[in-house]
Design a protein around this motif. Structure first.
Motif, mmCIF file in Angstrom:
data_model
loop_
_atom_site.group_PDB
_atom_site.id
_atom_site.type_symbol
_atom_site.label_atom_id
_atom_site.label_comp_id
_atom_site.label_asym_id
_atom_site.label_seq_id
_atom_site.Cartn_x
_atom_site.Cartn_y
_atom_site.Cartn_z
ATOM 1 N N THR A 201 1.318 -1.409 -0.236
ATOM 2 C CA THR A 201 0.121 0.163 0.002
ATOM 3 C C THR A 201 1.054 1.210 -0.202
ATOM 4 O O THR A 201 2.030 1.810 0.721
ATOM 5 N N THR A 234 -4.790 4.749 -5.102
ATOM 6 C CA THR A 234 -5.271 2.988 -5.329
ATOM 7 C C THR A 234 -6.646 2.582 -7.003
ATOM 8 O O THR A 234 -6.797 3.881 -7.248
ATOM 9 N N GLY A 235 -6.003 1.531 -7.773
ATOM 10 C CA GLY A 235 -7.428 1.645 -8.292
ATOM 11 C C GLY A 235 -6.596 1.928 -9.661
ATOM 12 O O GLY A 235 -5.162 1.796 -10.102
ATOM 13 N N ASP A 236 -7.160 2.880 -10.627
ATOM 14 C CA ASP A 236 -7.382 3.337 -10.956
ATOM 15 C C ASP A 236 -6.646 4.945 -10.684
ATOM 16 O O ASP A 236 -6.262 6.218 -12.339
ATOM 17 N N ARG A 237 -6.453 5.517 -9.606
ATOM 18 C CA ARG A 237 -6.691 7.041 -9.355
ATOM 19 C C ARG A 237 -5.419 7.177 -9.483
ATOM 20 O O ARG A 237 -4.809 6.368 -9.251
ATOM 21 N N SER A 238 -5.109 8.743 -10.319
ATOM 22 C CA SER A 238 -3.554 8.934 -10.589
ATOM 23 C C SER A 238 -3.358 10.039 -8.833
ATOM 24 O O SER A 238 -2.395 10.252 -9.220
#
Length: 301
Positions: A201, A234-238
Motif C-alpha cells: 500500500t 489506489t485502483g485507477d486513481r492518479s
C-alpha cells in the motif's frame, strides 16, 4: 526539477525491504487549513482501538516515561517541533521497561504539546505507519503512551541529530559534512522514500525536509515524523485529494495549487533537500535579499 532526482529514487526502489502485515522547524513554516483545529482533537479521549494491532510496539505508562526522562527535565530536551518537545530517555535493552537516567539504552521520547499545532490525528498516524513499516532508512518506533490526555512516542536515539543541524547550525558539535557523507545521506533518504512509494500500500510521506532526516552514529539516514503521511492512490486513481499540508519551500507547486497528492510530491521535496545540501542555503530564508528568499526560485536561472 523532476527527472534527475526522480531517477535517483527510482534507481534504488527495487532494493527496499518488505512491509510487515499492512497491505516548526527553522527550515520553513508548517501550514494547513486543518492544523490549528487539530490541536483541539488532542483534548478528546481516544482509545487504543484506533491503533492497528502491532505486536512489536511497547505500551509505556506515563509514570514510566517520567522516570525515564527525569520528569521531562529541561536537561534532557533534544529538540522541539510542531508536535511538541523531544526528550532523552532510558530503557532496559532487553525488557524495554523504563529505567533511571544513565542506565540501559538511550531513546528519544516525543511528548505531544496539547497547545500545539499537531494533535491526536498526527500522533495516531505516526504509530500506525511506523508500527507497521520497517526499513533501515526509517526511524524505529519502540513504543507509545496513551494515558488520559497524555500522548507520547518512544523512538530509537539518533546520535547525530538532524541533517538540518549539520547544514545550518554549524559549530564544534555540528562540523561541516564532507561530500561523501552528504551523498551517503542523500542516497539513504532516497532509499527510504523508494521503500514507502513501492510498499504494497503506497505511502506518501508529505513532509520530506532536512529536519526530518535523522542520522545515527555512523551517519546512516533515517526518515522520521510520519504525522502527515498518507496512503497513496489506489485502483485507477492518479492522485489523492487532500487539504494542503506540509512545509513552505518544500511542497510541490502543483500540490499547492490543486491539493492533488502523488508520490511525485515527495520527489519534488527530495530535490529541494538536494539543493540545500549542495548550496548550503535554506529552502526558505527571509534573512537573504528578497529575490533569494526561496531557494528554488533563486536556483532556477
Amino acid at each position: 526539477m523532476g527527472a534527475c532526482w526522480s531517477n535517483c529514487i527510482k534507481s534504488v526502489s527495487s532494493s527496499g525491504t518488505g512491509v510487515d502485515s499492512r497491505s516548526r522547524s527553522r527550515n520553513g513554516n508548517n501550514f494547513s487549513s486543518s492544523r490549528v483545529s487539530s490541536a483541539s482533537i488532542s483534548q478528546t479521549p481516544r482509545s487504543e482501538g484506533e491503533i492497528w494491532q502491532s505486536s512489536n510496539l511497547k505500551t509505556f505508562t506515563f509514570s514510566e516515561l517520567k522516570t525515564a526522562t527525569r520528569n521531562f527535565s529541561p536537561d534532557t530536551v533534544l529538540g522541539a517541533g510542531g508536535f511538541g518537545s523531544v526528550f532523552k530517555g532510558w530503557i532496559d535493552e532487553h525488557s524495554l521497561t523504563a529505567t533511571k537516567p544513565g542506565t540501559g539504552i538511550v531513546t528519544a521520547v516525543k511528548r505531544l504539546n496539547k497547545e500545539g499545532f499537531q494533535g491526536h490525528k498526527e500522533w495516531l498516524a505516526e504509530i500506525n505507519y511506523l508500527g507497521q513499516l520497517h526499513h533501515p532508512n526509517l526511524v524505529k518506533l519502540i513504543g507509545y503512551c496513551l494515558e488520559d490526555e497524555h500522548r507520547l512516542l518512544v523512538y530509537e536515539f539518533m546520535a547525530w541529530g538532524s541533517m538540518e543541524n549539520h547544514l545550518f547550525r554549524r559549530g564544534s558539535y555540528f562540523p561541516p559534512l564532507p561530500w561523501g557523507i552528504r551523498m551517503k545521506v542523500a542516497l539513504g533518504a532516497a532509499k527510504g522514500l523508494a521503500f514507502l512509494h513501492n510498499a504494497k500500500t503506497q505511502v506518501i510521506y508529505r513532509d520530506f525536509k532536512t529536519s526530518n532526516i535523522l542520522l545515527d552514529s555512523n551517519y546512516n539516514t533515517k526518515l522520521s515524523d510520519f504525522g502527515l503521511a498518507r496512503d497513496g492512490p489506489t485502483g485507477d486513481r492518479s492522485h489523492v485529494s487532500t487539504r494542503v499540508m506540509g512545509t513552505y519551500g518544500y511542497a510541490a507547486p502543483e500540490y499547492l495549487a490543486t491539493g492533488h497528492l502523488t508520490a511525485k510530491s515527495d520527489i519534488y521535496s527530495f530535490g529541494v533537500v538536494l539543493l540545500e545540501m549542495l548550496s548550503g542555503r535554506r529552502a526558505v530564508d527571509k534573512n537573504r535579499p528578497s529575490r533569494e528568499h526561496n531557494l528554488v526560485d533563486w536556483a532556477k536561472p
